[in-house]
Design an enzyme around this catalytic site. Structure first.
Site, PDB file in Angstrom:
ATOM      1  CB  SER A   1     -12.165   3.477 -30.468  1.00  0.00           C
ATOM      2  OG  SER A   1     -11.472   4.395 -29.677  1.00  0.00           O
TER       3      SER A   1
ATOM      4  NE  ARG B   1      -9.320  -0.736 -22.545  1.00  0.00           N
ATOM      5  CZ  ARG B   1      -9.256  -0.550 -23.851  1.00  0.00           C
ATOM      6  NH1 ARG B   1     -10.257   0.013 -24.478  1.00  0.00           N
ATOM      7  NH2 ARG B   1      -8.204  -0.936 -24.529  1.00  0.00           N
TER       8      ARG B   1
ATOM      9  CE  LYS C   1      -6.109  -0.463 -35.164  1.00  0.00           C
ATOM     10  NZ  LYS C   1      -5.665  -0.126 -33.815  1.00  0.00           N
TER      11      LYS C   1
ATOM     12  CG  HIS D   1      -8.917   7.373 -25.393  1.00  0.00           C
ATOM     13  ND1 HIS D   1      -9.760   7.262 -26.469  1.00  0.00           N
ATOM     14  CD2 HIS D   1      -8.187   6.221 -25.375  1.00  0.00           C
ATOM     15  CE1 HIS D   1      -9.551   6.108 -27.081  1.00  0.00           C
ATOM     16  NE2 HIS D   1      -8.607   5.445 -26.436  1.00  0.00           N
TER      17      HIS D   1
HETATM   18  P1  ADP Z   1      -9.274   1.862 -27.794  1.00  0.00           P
HETATM   19  O1  ADP Z   1      -8.875   0.586 -27.074  1.00  0.00           O
HETATM   20  O2  ADP Z   1     -10.390   2.597 -27.115  1.00  0.00           O
HETATM   21  O3  ADP Z   1      -9.498   1.644 -29.266  1.00  0.00           O
HETATM   22  P2  ADP Z   1      -6.574   2.803 -28.224  1.00  0.00           P
HETATM   23  O4  ADP Z   1      -6.209   1.503 -28.825  1.00  0.00           O
HETATM   24  O5  ADP Z   1      -6.427   4.023 -29.032  1.00  0.00           O
HETATM   25  O6  ADP Z   1      -8.070   2.828 -27.667  1.00  0.00           O
HETATM   26  O7  ADP Z   1      -5.814   2.890 -26.827  1.00  0.00           O
HETATM   27  C1  ADP Z   1      -4.971   3.924 -26.424  1.00  0.00           C
HETATM   28  C2  ADP Z   1      -4.716   3.794 -24.930  1.00  0.00           C
HETATM   29  O8  ADP Z   1      -5.899   4.187 -24.236  1.00  0.00           O
HETATM   30  C3  ADP Z   1      -4.374   2.397 -24.405  1.00  0.00           C
HETATM   31  O9  ADP Z   1      -3.382   2.500 -23.411  1.00  0.00           O
HETATM   32  C4  ADP Z   1      -5.654   1.943 -23.776  1.00  0.00           C
HETATM   33  O10 ADP Z   1      -5.413   1.025 -22.711  1.00  0.00           O
HETATM   34  C5  ADP Z   1      -6.195   3.257 -23.236  1.00  0.00           C
HETATM   35  N1  ADP Z   1      -7.636   3.189 -23.043  1.00  0.00           N
HETATM   36  C6  ADP Z   1      -8.570   2.915 -23.971  1.00  0.00           C
HETATM   37  N2  ADP Z   1      -9.802   2.912 -23.425  1.00  0.00           N
HETATM   38  C7  ADP Z   1      -9.649   3.185 -22.108  1.00  0.00           C
HETATM   39  C8  ADP Z   1     -10.554   3.305 -20.993  1.00  0.00           C
HETATM   40  N3  ADP Z   1     -11.858   3.104 -21.152  1.00  0.00           N
HETATM   41  N4  ADP Z   1     -10.033   3.620 -19.800  1.00  0.00           N
HETATM   42  C9  ADP Z   1      -8.689   3.779 -19.647  1.00  0.00           C
HETATM   43  N5  ADP Z   1      -7.801   3.666 -20.645  1.00  0.00           N
HETATM   44  C10 ADP Z   1      -8.250   3.372 -21.860  1.00  0.00           C
END
Ligand code: ADP
Length: 165
Positions: free
Chosen positions: A131, A93, A44, A20
């Site tokens: 996460s 990703r 959630k 992130h």
């Molecule tokens: P996670 O998938 O890590 O639980 P979130 O659901 O909070 O994270 O995702 C928020 C945003 O961050 C989404 O657009 C997701 O694609 C992006 N994101 C999560 N992990 C990565 C990563 N490793 N590289 C690039 N973007 C990411």
């Protein structure tokens, strides 16, 4: 329409990880301001409360004048409108992320026609980070290495210890 290029970066951030952070840093040259928006979804289950997630993000981006932290519930398109933001920032990703994101992107544009979603591909070395996977590995006693900001890592370790006791 505001002249500022404001992007909303929505997510659960439970907790924020280096994938992130990297995305926000790489997107900053594209926008005047990025609003990191923490989703408040009562349905959630999260390991960190909304307040804790906001606090960790605020601490992390304390010195980044063009990054703001907020929380929202309901439709991200509505939230973006209230922030006068005409961009959504999302990370990609893999193909699965894309399949998940595309219908939401199209729907968001139905809801707010001016809203553009900007996708940034992950840095290849961070493409495995999510996460949920990080929490799972730590919970099972593994060490994924440097994947979390320092303060977040210690707070998560304390949470997992508390949950296990
Ligand atoms: P996670 O998938 O890590 O639980 P979130 O659901 O909070 O994270 O995702 C928020 C945003 O961050 C989404 O657009 C997701 O694609 C992006 N994101 C999560 N992990 C990565 C990563 N490793 N590289 C690039 N973007 C990411």
């Amino acid at each position: 329409m505001s002249n500022s290029r404001i992007a909303v970066f929505p997510g659960s951030f439970d907790p924020i990880h280096l994938g992130h952070v990297d995305l926000v840093e790489r997107a900053l040259p594209l926008f005047d301001e990025i609003v990191v928006a923490v989703l408040n979804n009562e349905h959630k289950r999260t390991i960190f409360s909304l307040e804790e997630r906001v606090e960790m993000l605020e601490e992390l981006f304390r010195d980044s004048a063009r990054v703001r932290v907020a929380s929202f519930e309901g439709l991200v398109a509505d939230f973006a409108r209230t922030e006068s933001a005409f961009f959504l920032l999302r990370g990609l990703r893999n193909g699965k992320d894309f399949e998940y994101e595309l219908p939401m992107t199209v729907m968001n544009r139905r809801l707010v026609p001016e809203l553009e979603t900007v996708f940034l591909p992950t840095r290849p070395e961070l493409c495995d980070l999510s996460s949920s996977l990080i929490k799972e590995v730590l919970k099972l006693g593994g060490d994924p290495g440097e994947v979390l900001p320092e303060d977040v890592r210690s707070r998560l370790a304390a949470k997992l210890k508390e949950a296990a006791s």
